[in-house]
Write a protein that holds these residues in place. Structure first.
Motif, PDB file in Angstrom:
ATOM      1  N   ASN A  63     -20.502  21.078 -17.238  1.00 16.17           N
ATOM      2  CA  ASN A  63     -21.197  19.825 -16.954  1.00 16.17           C
ATOM      3  C   ASN A  63     -20.146  18.816 -16.526  1.00 16.17           C
ATOM      4  O   ASN A  63     -18.978  18.935 -16.886  1.00 16.17           O
ATOM      5  CB  ASN A  63     -21.901  19.298 -18.209  1.00 16.17           C
ATOM      6  N   ASP A  64     -20.573  17.821 -15.786  1.00 17.87           N
ATOM      7  CA  ASP A  64     -19.626  16.761 -15.461  1.00 17.87           C
ATOM      8  C   ASP A  64     -20.281  15.410 -15.652  1.00 17.87           C
ATOM      9  O   ASP A  64     -21.494  15.283 -15.662  1.00 17.87           O
ATOM     10  CB  ASP A  64     -19.035  16.907 -14.058  1.00 17.87           C
ATOM     11  N   GLN A  65     -19.413  14.442 -15.846  1.00 17.53           N
ATOM     12  CA  GLN A  65     -19.860  13.073 -16.074  1.00 17.53           C
ATOM     13  C   GLN A  65     -18.879  12.137 -15.379  1.00 17.53           C
ATOM     14  O   GLN A  65     -17.664  12.299 -15.500  1.00 17.53           O
ATOM     15  CB  GLN A  65     -19.891  12.782 -17.570  1.00 17.53           C
ATOM     16  N   ARG A  66     -19.421  11.200 -14.663  1.00 18.15           N
ATOM     17  CA  ARG A  66     -18.581  10.221 -13.984  1.00 18.15           C
ATOM     18  C   ARG A  66     -18.226   9.110 -14.960  1.00 18.15           C
ATOM     19  O   ARG A  66     -19.074   8.585 -15.659  1.00 18.15           O
ATOM     20  CB  ARG A  66     -19.301   9.641 -12.767  1.00 18.15           C
ATOM     21  N   GLU A  67     -16.946   8.782 -14.995  1.00 10.12           N
ATOM     22  CA  GLU A  67     -16.428   7.682 -15.810  1.00 10.12           C
ATOM     23  C   GLU A  67     -15.659   6.761 -14.880  1.00 10.12           C
ATOM     24  O   GLU A  67     -14.459   6.934 -14.687  1.00 10.12           O
ATOM     25  CB  GLU A  67     -15.527   8.205 -16.928  1.00 10.12           C
ATOM     26  N   GLY A  68     -16.358   5.857 -14.245  1.00 11.34           N
ATOM     27  CA  GLY A  68     -15.727   5.002 -13.242  1.00 11.34           C
ATOM     28  C   GLY A  68     -15.344   5.837 -12.037  1.00 11.34           C
ATOM     29  O   GLY A  68     -16.186   6.464 -11.413  1.00 11.34           O
ATOM     30  N   ARG A  69     -14.059   5.891 -11.743  1.00  8.25           N
ATOM     31  CA  ARG A  69     -13.582   6.676 -10.592  1.00  8.25           C
ATOM     32  C   ARG A  69     -13.207   8.106 -10.976  1.00  8.25           C
ATOM     33  O   ARG A  69     -12.821   8.889 -10.116  1.00  8.25           O
ATOM     34  CB  ARG A  69     -12.372   5.977  -9.982  1.00  8.25           C
ATOM     35  N   VAL A  70     -13.328   8.427 -12.249  1.00  9.21           N
ATOM     36  CA  VAL A  70     -12.912   9.735 -12.751  1.00  9.21           C
ATOM     37  C   VAL A  70     -14.139  10.587 -13.048  1.00  9.21           C
ATOM     38  O   VAL A  70     -15.129  10.103 -13.583  1.00  9.21           O
ATOM     39  CB  VAL A  70     -12.074   9.573 -14.045  1.00  9.21           C
ATOM     40  N   ILE A  71     -14.056  11.856 -12.692  1.00  7.54           N
ATOM     41  CA  ILE A  71     -15.098  12.807 -13.077  1.00  7.54           C
ATOM     42  C   ILE A  71     -14.525  13.677 -14.175  1.00  7.54           C
ATOM     43  O   ILE A  71     -13.460  14.277 -14.027  1.00  7.54           O
ATOM     44  CB  ILE A  71     -15.551  13.668 -11.880  1.00  7.54           C
ATOM     45  N   ARG A  72     -15.229  13.697 -15.302  1.00 12.86           N
ATOM     46  CA  ARG A  72     -14.806  14.485 -16.461  1.00 12.86           C
ATOM     47  C   ARG A  72     -15.699  15.720 -16.524  1.00 12.86           C
ATOM     48  O   ARG A  72     -16.915  15.623 -16.463  1.00 12.86           O
ATOM     49  CB  ARG A  72     -14.936  13.652 -17.730  1.00 12.86           C
ATOM     50  N   VAL A  73     -15.067  16.883 -16.648  1.00 15.54           N
ATOM     51  CA  VAL A  73     -15.786  18.155 -16.684  1.00 15.54           C
ATOM     52  C   VAL A  73     -15.639  18.747 -18.075  1.00 15.54           C
ATOM     53  O   VAL A  73     -14.561  18.692 -18.675  1.00 15.54           O
ATOM     54  CB  VAL A  73     -15.219  19.142 -15.639  1.00 15.54           C
ATOM     55  N   SER A  74     -16.720  19.314 -18.588  1.00 18.49           N
ATOM     56  CA  SER A  74     -16.675  19.947 -19.900  1.00 18.49           C
ATOM     57  C   SER A  74     -17.433  21.264 -19.873  1.00 18.49           C
ATOM     58  O   SER A  74     -18.340  21.461 -19.062  1.00 18.49           O
ATOM     59  CB  SER A  74     -17.258  19.020 -20.969  1.00 18.49           C
ATOM     60  N   ALA A  75     -17.044  22.157 -20.766  1.00 15.53           N
ATOM     61  CA  ALA A  75     -17.739  23.434 -20.904  1.00 15.53           C
ATOM     62  C   ALA A  75     -19.114  23.169 -21.503  1.00 15.53           C
ATOM     63  O   ALA A  75     -19.279  22.290 -22.341  1.00 15.53           O
ATOM     64  CB  ALA A  75     -16.940  24.370 -21.811  1.00 15.53           C
ATOM     65  N   ASP A  76     -20.098  23.931 -21.080  1.00 14.26           N
ATOM     66  CA  ASP A  76     -21.426  23.868 -21.675  1.00 14.26           C
ATOM     67  C   ASP A  76     -21.460  24.931 -22.772  1.00 14.26           C
ATOM     68  O   ASP A  76     -21.679  26.111 -22.514  1.00 14.26           O
ATOM     69  CB  ASP A  76     -22.507  24.124 -20.624  1.00 14.26           C
ATOM     70  N   TYR A  77     -21.206  24.499 -24.004  1.00 12.31           N
ATOM     71  CA  TYR A  77     -21.108  25.425 -25.123  1.00 12.31           C
ATOM     72  C   TYR A  77     -22.437  26.125 -25.410  1.00 12.31           C
ATOM     73  O   TYR A  77     -22.453  27.284 -25.816  1.00 12.31           O
ATOM     74  CB  TYR A  77     -20.596  24.704 -26.375  1.00 12.31           C
ATOM     75  N   LYS A  78     -23.532  25.428 -25.186  1.00  9.64           N
ATOM     76  CA  LYS A  78     -24.846  26.045 -25.416  1.00  9.64           C
ATOM     77  C   LYS A  78     -25.031  27.251 -24.483  1.00  9.64           C
ATOM     78  O   LYS A  78     -25.457  28.324 -24.911  1.00  9.64           O
ATOM     79  CB  LYS A  78     -25.950  25.015 -25.186  1.00  9.64           C
ATOM     80  N   GLN A  79     -24.668  27.093 -23.211  1.00 14.65           N
ATOM     81  CA  GLN A  79     -24.789  28.192 -22.253  1.00 14.65           C
ATOM     82  C   GLN A  79     -23.794  29.302 -22.583  1.00 14.65           C
ATOM     83  O   GLN A  79     -24.122  30.483 -22.490  1.00 14.65           O
ATOM     84  CB  GLN A  79     -24.574  27.671 -20.825  1.00 14.65           C
ATOM     85  N   MET A  80     -22.582  28.930 -22.979  1.00 10.31           N
ATOM     86  CA  MET A  80     -21.580  29.921 -23.356  1.00 10.31           C
ATOM     87  C   MET A  80     -22.068  30.733 -24.551  1.00 10.31           C
ATOM     88  O   MET A  80     -21.987  31.972 -24.555  1.00 10.31           O
ATOM     89  CB  MET A  80     -20.253  29.238 -23.704  1.00 10.31           C
ATOM     90  N   ASN A  81     -22.601  30.057 -25.558  1.00 12.20           N
ATOM     91  CA  ASN A  81     -23.099  30.750 -26.736  1.00 12.20           C
ATOM     92  C   ASN A  81     -24.298  31.632 -26.401  1.00 12.20           C
ATOM     93  O   ASN A  81     -24.444  32.725 -26.955  1.00 12.20           O
ATOM     94  CB  ASN A  81     -23.458  29.743 -27.831  1.00 12.20           C
ATOM     95  N   ALA A  82     -25.148  31.175 -25.489  1.00 10.01           N
ATOM     96  CA  ALA A  82     -26.290  31.990 -25.069  1.00 10.01           C
ATOM     97  C   ALA A  82     -25.815  33.262 -24.384  1.00 10.01           C
ATOM     98  O   ALA A  82     -26.384  34.345 -24.594  1.00 10.01           O
ATOM     99  CB  ALA A  82     -27.203  31.183 -24.146  1.00 10.01           C
ATOM    100  N   LEU A  83     -24.762  33.155 -23.574  1.00 11.22           N
ATOM    101  CA  LEU A  83     -24.216  34.330 -22.897  1.00 11.22           C
ATOM    102  C   LEU A  83     -23.630  35.305 -23.914  1.00 11.22           C
ATOM    103  O   LEU A  83     -23.868  36.511 -23.852  1.00 11.22           O
ATOM    104  CB  LEU A  83     -23.157  33.929 -21.865  1.00 11.22           C
TER     105      LEU A  83
END
Length: 113
Positions: A63-83
């Motif tokens: 997933n990603d989230q914009r923080e001003g001019r920065v885009i922060r990306v994070s793992a989707d743990y729910k999807q990882m755990n489902a896999l």
């Protein structure tokens, strides 16, 4: 998780750079990393990383989230755990001898536990 989602996730992880990016994001925790920081860690050109992140994003692994001019990306743990659950479903012929598969449930920095 359905077969198509599992195939999509496994396909997304089947490239060395995408696997490295996903592992770095899992290790970073739920706050993730700024795209620039991830790029530096992987020593990957920006355009190349963007293409790889798009594949991971389409598979629902990041997933990603914009923080001003920065885009922060994070793992989707729910999807990882489902896999992981999908891959280990009915492990040991459903006998339960392996015990339940543990899931990763990270908490955000500064969040109450």
């Amino acid at each position: 998780m359905k077969n198509a989602s599992a195939v999509s996730a496994l396909n997304a992880l089947s490239h060395e750079t995408r696997l490295a990016a996903f592992r770095a994001l899992v290790q970073a925790g739920p706050d993730g990393l700024a795209v620039g920081e991830l790029r530096e860690r992987l020593d990957t050109p920006a355009a190349t990383l963007t293409a790889h992140l798009n594949v991971l994003r389409a598979a629902g692994l990041v997933n990603d989230q914009r923080e001003g001019r920065v885009i922060r990306v994070s793992a989707d743990y729910k999807q990882m755990n489902a896999l992981i659950a999908f891959l280990t479903e009915k492990c040991c012929a459903g006998s339960g001898a392996c015990g339940p598969v543990s899931v990763c449930k990270p908490s955000r920095k500064g969040a109450s536990k």
